[in-house]
Enzyme design. Structure first.
Site, PDB file in Angstrom:
ATOM      1  N   GLY A  92     -59.550  25.825 -39.140  1.00  0.00           N
ATOM      2  CA  GLY A  92     -59.431  27.059 -39.166  1.00  0.00           C
ATOM      3  C   GLY A  92     -59.234  27.645 -37.778  1.00  0.00           C
ATOM      4  O   GLY A  92     -60.021  27.294 -36.832  1.00  0.00           O
TER       5      GLY A  92
ATOM      6  N   ASP B 118     -53.259  31.876 -38.881  1.00  0.00           N
ATOM      7  CA  ASP B 118     -53.334  30.950 -37.543  1.00  0.00           C
ATOM      8  C   ASP B 118     -52.377  31.256 -36.373  1.00  0.00           C
ATOM      9  O   ASP B 118     -52.854  30.968 -35.338  1.00  0.00           O
ATOM     10  CB  ASP B 118     -52.605  29.638 -38.292  1.00  0.00           C
ATOM     11  CG  ASP B 118     -53.746  28.936 -39.037  1.00  0.00           C
ATOM     12  OD1 ASP B 118     -54.438  27.978 -38.460  1.00  0.00           O
ATOM     13  OD2 ASP B 118     -53.677  29.103 -40.215  1.00  0.00           O
TER      14      ASP B 118
ATOM     15  N   ASN C 141     -49.470  31.405 -41.666  1.00  0.00           N
ATOM     16  CA  ASN C 141     -50.756  31.318 -42.399  1.00  0.00           C
ATOM     17  C   ASN C 141     -50.486  30.006 -43.267  1.00  0.00           C
ATOM     18  O   ASN C 141     -49.409  29.435 -43.537  1.00  0.00           O
ATOM     19  CB  ASN C 141     -51.391  32.129 -43.266  1.00  0.00           C
ATOM     20  CG  ASN C 141     -52.580  32.115 -43.809  1.00  0.00           C
ATOM     21  OD1 ASN C 141     -53.563  31.737 -43.014  1.00  0.00           O
ATOM     22  ND2 ASN C 141     -52.851  32.289 -44.996  1.00  0.00           N
TER      23      ASN C 141
END
Length: 389
Positions: A65, A252, A262
């Site tokens: 994450g 990201d 992402n």
């Protein structure tokens, strides 16, 4: 290579283990991680005593994450400094662990800069203390950013979807498991839930590693949210049936033009959302915006091992004779696999980008740069959302 070992396990009740924490036992400082590959079956921690162990945890997605990777990277530099390892070698190893996740490099650079600034005159101990203080600052800032993104995101939902009763579709995992606080996109959904405005959370399973089914559903259940897990390929039928009011995802890396990298599967959702006139909202801190990457085509997309697609993997041993990392084949032996970790959504498909400093909508290069350059927040309205001064 240092240790990376299990230290605790709890039952299936309320989540009591933070995703990441720094500890200083008598034998020396360690970075303790909640092993996300073991969820939802078990809550087990890994203790990293050196940077190679942390790099392995990052690559295997035990810690993952965007915001949390930034925090982990900063603490990794502090860990190397505190234990007397080669800090510059640690910086290089950490920064290269996952190429698409810009927050990882962001956290590493901040802690490394603090270490270097203090190492000239004050010695190794002071430099290590400076790196740790900077890592703690990165951690604290993410907690605050998470709360502000939830506030801005909830306000935006109120503008886009007046009346409440939101049915929100999300992809991958964007909650407390990826953050020092309550997360990014899932933090917005959680805020809607607490405000009594969430009717249903649609949870994409997120193949091939099921971060939605394993992790988002895990967090939603503990928060008491009304949620339903669906296979990634079923999202289209939800849109066609008018069952989705908004899509909320994380990121990201966000390029200077507003292109969003992402978890793979995000771009098809953006296309579906545009066709069905559904808002597609990205929630990410400004540290995820990479103004040095001009456009989406310049983003390096991480390629993951093919067996993640050709096998149902078993990330940990599940019984006598089972070995961690083995899997059940679901494709013929020798089958080739295409397994990008991320895809890139162009800015014209993004309704808004929610950051801790405000909302960018419409998504444009100058507006994104403006929000990233701000150092304070404003509660004044501009455009379609909360904009920074």
């Amino acid at each position: 290579m240092g240790d990376q070992y299990e230290v605790s396990e709890v039952g299936a009740g309320a989540l009591t283990i933070p995703s990441l924490r720094w500890e200083e036992p008598p034998e020396g400082p360690v970075l303790v991680l909640l092993d996300q590959t073991r969820l939802p079956a078990e809550e087990v921690e890994l203790v990293c005593t050196d940077v190679p162990a942390l790099v392995q945890a990052i690559r295997t997605l035990a810690v993952r994450g965007a915001p949390l990777l930034g925090i982990a990277g900063a603490y990794g530099v502090a860990l190397a400094a505190a234990r007397g390892f080669d800090v510059e070698e640690a910086v290089e190893a950490l920064a290269q662990a996952r190429p698409t996740a810009v927050n990882l490099g962001y956290g590493v650079r901040r802690a490394a800069a603090a270490y270097r600034a203090a190492s000239g005159e004050d010695g190794a101990q002071a430099a290590a203390a400076a790196a740790l203080a900077e890592a703690r600052a990165v951690h604290a800032e993410d907690i605050e950013a998470s709360a502000r993104m939830a506030e801005h995101g909830l306000a935006l939902l109120g503008e886009l979807l007046p009346g409440g009763g939101h049915r929100i579709l999300t992809h991958c995992n964007t909650g407390a498991l990826v953050s020092g606080g309550e997360g990014t996109a899932l933090a917005v959904a959680l805020a809607a839930h607490r405000a009594g405005e969430l009717r249903r959370l649609w949870v994409d399973e997120t193949r091939p590693l099921l971060q939605g089914a394993r992790l988002t559903a895990y967090e939603a259940a503990r928060a008491g949210m009304a949620y339903t897990v669906l296979s990634d390929g079923a999202a289209g039928s939800l849109f066609a049936g008018g069952e989705v009011d908004a899509v909320l995802i994380g990121a990201d890396r966000i390029a200077a033009d507003g292109s969003v990298a992402n978890k793979v599967g995000s771009y098809p959702l953006a296309v579906l959302a545009r066709y069905h006139h559904v808002p597609f909202v990205v929630v990410a801190p400004t540290s995820t915006v990479d103004l040095e990457t001009e456009e989406g085509a310049d983003i390096e997309v991480e390629q993951r091992p093919g067996q993640e697609v050709t096998e149902f993997s078993l990330p940990f041993a599940q019984g006598p004779g089972a070995e961690a990392g083995t899997g059940i084949p679901v494709a013929p032996l020798g089958a080739q696999a295409y397994n990008p970790a991320f895809d890139v959504t162009p800015p014209e498909l993004v309704t808004a980008i929610v950051t801790e400093a405000g909302v960018v909508s419409p998504v444009a290069r100058d507006r994104l740069a403006e929000v990233c350059s701000t150092s304070r927040w404003s509660k004044s309205r501009s455009g379609n959302g909360m904009m920074a001064e």
